[in-house]
Design a protein around this motif. Sequence first.
Motif, PDB file in Angstrom:
ATOM      1  N   ALA A 183       0.844  -1.201   0.000  1.00 48.98           N
ATOM      2  CA  ALA A 183       0.000   0.000   0.000  1.00 48.98           C
ATOM      3  C   ALA A 183       0.874   1.244   0.000  1.00 48.98           C
ATOM      4  N   GLY A 184       0.498   2.224  -0.801  1.00 48.00           N
ATOM      5  CA  GLY A 184       1.245   3.477  -0.845  1.00 48.00           C
ATOM      6  C   GLY A 184       2.377   3.486  -1.849  1.00 48.00           C
ATOM      7  N   LYS A 185       2.605   2.396  -2.556  1.00 44.83           N
ATOM      8  CA  LYS A 185       3.708   2.350  -3.512  1.00 44.83           C
ATOM      9  C   LYS A 185       3.441   3.202  -4.748  1.00 44.83           C
ATOM     10  N   ASP A 186       2.169   3.546  -4.984  1.00 45.66           N
ATOM     11  CA  ASP A 186       1.867   4.340  -6.170  1.00 45.66           C
ATOM     12  C   ASP A 186       2.115   5.825  -5.934  1.00 45.66           C
ATOM     13  N   ARG A 187       2.453   6.202  -4.710  1.00 41.08           N
ATOM     14  CA  ARG A 187       2.751   7.606  -4.415  1.00 41.08           C
ATOM     15  C   ARG A 187       4.145   7.951  -4.918  1.00 41.08           C
ATOM     16  N   GLN A 188       4.344   9.237  -5.201  1.00 39.79           N
ATOM     17  CA  GLN A 188       5.646   9.708  -5.668  1.00 39.79           C
ATOM     18  C   GLN A 188       6.631   9.675  -4.503  1.00 39.79           C
ATOM     19  N   LYS A 189       7.844   9.226  -4.753  1.00 38.87           N
ATOM     20  CA  LYS A 189       8.856   9.223  -3.704  1.00 38.87           C
ATOM     21  C   LYS A 189       9.313  10.653  -3.435  1.00 38.87           C
ATOM     22  N   PRO A 190       9.701  10.955  -2.200  1.00 45.77           N
ATOM     23  CA  PRO A 190      10.026  12.343  -1.847  1.00 45.77           C
ATOM     24  C   PRO A 190      11.312  12.864  -2.485  1.00 45.77           C
TER      25      PRO A 190
ATOM     26  N   SER B 261      19.256  12.506 -10.228  1.00 40.91           N
ATOM     27  CA  SER B 261      19.521  13.444 -11.318  1.00 40.91           C
ATOM     28  C   SER B 261      18.884  13.019 -12.638  1.00 40.91           C
ATOM     29  N   TYR B 262      19.000  11.737 -12.989  1.00 45.78           N
ATOM     30  CA  TYR B 262      18.453  11.315 -14.286  1.00 45.78           C
ATOM     31  C   TYR B 262      16.934  11.484 -14.317  1.00 45.78           C
ATOM     32  N   GLU B 263      16.283  11.323 -13.156  1.00 45.08           N
ATOM     33  CA  GLU B 263      14.833  11.504 -13.109  1.00 45.08           C
ATOM     34  C   GLU B 263      14.459  12.977 -13.262  1.00 45.08           C
TER      35      GLU B 263
ATOM     36  N   ARG C 189      16.231  15.195 -14.921  1.00 41.36           N
ATOM     37  CA  ARG C 189      16.443  15.531 -16.334  1.00 41.36           C
ATOM     38  C   ARG C 189      15.277  15.065 -17.191  1.00 41.36           C
ATOM     39  N   GLN C 190      14.742  13.883 -16.885  1.00 42.72           N
ATOM     40  CA  GLN C 190      13.600  13.376 -17.652  1.00 42.72           C
ATOM     41  C   GLN C 190      12.372  14.250 -17.430  1.00 42.72           C
ATOM     42  N   LEU C 191      12.116  14.613 -16.169  1.00 38.90           N
ATOM     43  CA  LEU C 191      10.941  15.424 -15.856  1.00 38.90           C
ATOM     44  C   LEU C 191      11.005  16.797 -16.517  1.00 38.90           C
ATOM     45  N   LEU C 192      12.179  17.417 -16.462  1.00 39.02           N
ATOM     46  CA  LEU C 192      12.328  18.775 -16.987  1.00 39.02           C
ATOM     47  C   LEU C 192      12.688  18.793 -18.475  1.00 39.02           C
ATOM     48  N   GLY C 193      13.104  17.657 -18.996  1.00 41.20           N
ATOM     49  CA  GLY C 193      13.507  17.600 -20.406  1.00 41.20           C
ATOM     50  C   GLY C 193      14.772  18.391 -20.671  1.00 41.20           C
ATOM     51  N   ILE C 194      15.761  18.225 -19.786  1.00 42.55           N
ATOM     52  CA  ILE C 194      17.008  18.981 -19.910  1.00 42.55           C
ATOM     53  C   ILE C 194      18.202  18.030 -19.986  1.00 42.55           C
ATOM     54  N   SER C 195      19.338  18.579 -20.381  1.00 38.58           N
ATOM     55  CA  SER C 195      20.562  17.795 -20.498  1.00 38.58           C
ATOM     56  C   SER C 195      21.311  17.795 -19.162  1.00 38.58           C
ATOM     57  N   PRO C 196      22.306  16.903 -19.025  1.00 38.43           N
ATOM     58  CA  PRO C 196      23.109  16.904 -17.805  1.00 38.43           C
ATOM     59  C   PRO C 196      23.810  18.251 -17.565  1.00 38.43           C
ATOM     60  N   GLY C 197      24.265  18.892 -18.638  1.00 33.83           N
ATOM     61  CA  GLY C 197      24.929  20.193 -18.502  1.00 33.83           C
ATOM     62  C   GLY C 197      23.986  21.273 -18.002  1.00 33.83           C
TER      63      GLY C 197
ATOM     64  N   LYS D 291      14.500  17.183  -4.033  1.00 30.52           N
ATOM     65  CA  LYS D 291      13.147  17.017  -3.510  1.00 30.52           C
ATOM     66  C   LYS D 291      12.176  17.074  -4.679  1.00 30.52           C
ATOM     67  N   TYR D 292      11.292  16.102  -4.734  1.00 26.30           N
ATOM     68  CA  TYR D 292      10.321  16.068  -5.823  1.00 26.30           C
ATOM     69  C   TYR D 292       9.449  17.317  -5.818  1.00 26.30           C
TER      70      TYR D 292
END
Length: 90
Positions: free
Chosen positions: A32-39, A43-45, A47-55, A78-79
């Motif tokens: 239970a509660g696994k579908d919640r966003q982790k706090p 870094s790779y996450e 970058r994916q969320l913001l659609g940006i490069s490592p630089g 922090k998410y």
Amino acid sequence: MGTLEFITKEDLEQFKQELFAELRRPTFKPPAGKDRQKPFIKSYEVRQLLGISPGTLLQLRKSGQIKFTRIGGLMYYKYEDIEAMMNKRV
């Protein structure tokens, strides 16, 4: 010596039915509660969320536009901070 046992077609058919029944039964239920966003996210996450490069992520860290915590060699964010950044960009 041991005794010999023969397997009949009926035995195989029964085994097949039992196997299919077992495979159809759900075996994994997430806790239970696994579908919640982790706090905190990595870094790779971010970058994916913001659609940006490592630089670009590096520049955001250097300029203080994004807060982070370094633990060992990994950086965590922090998410809720990232979510706030995404809302500002819209």
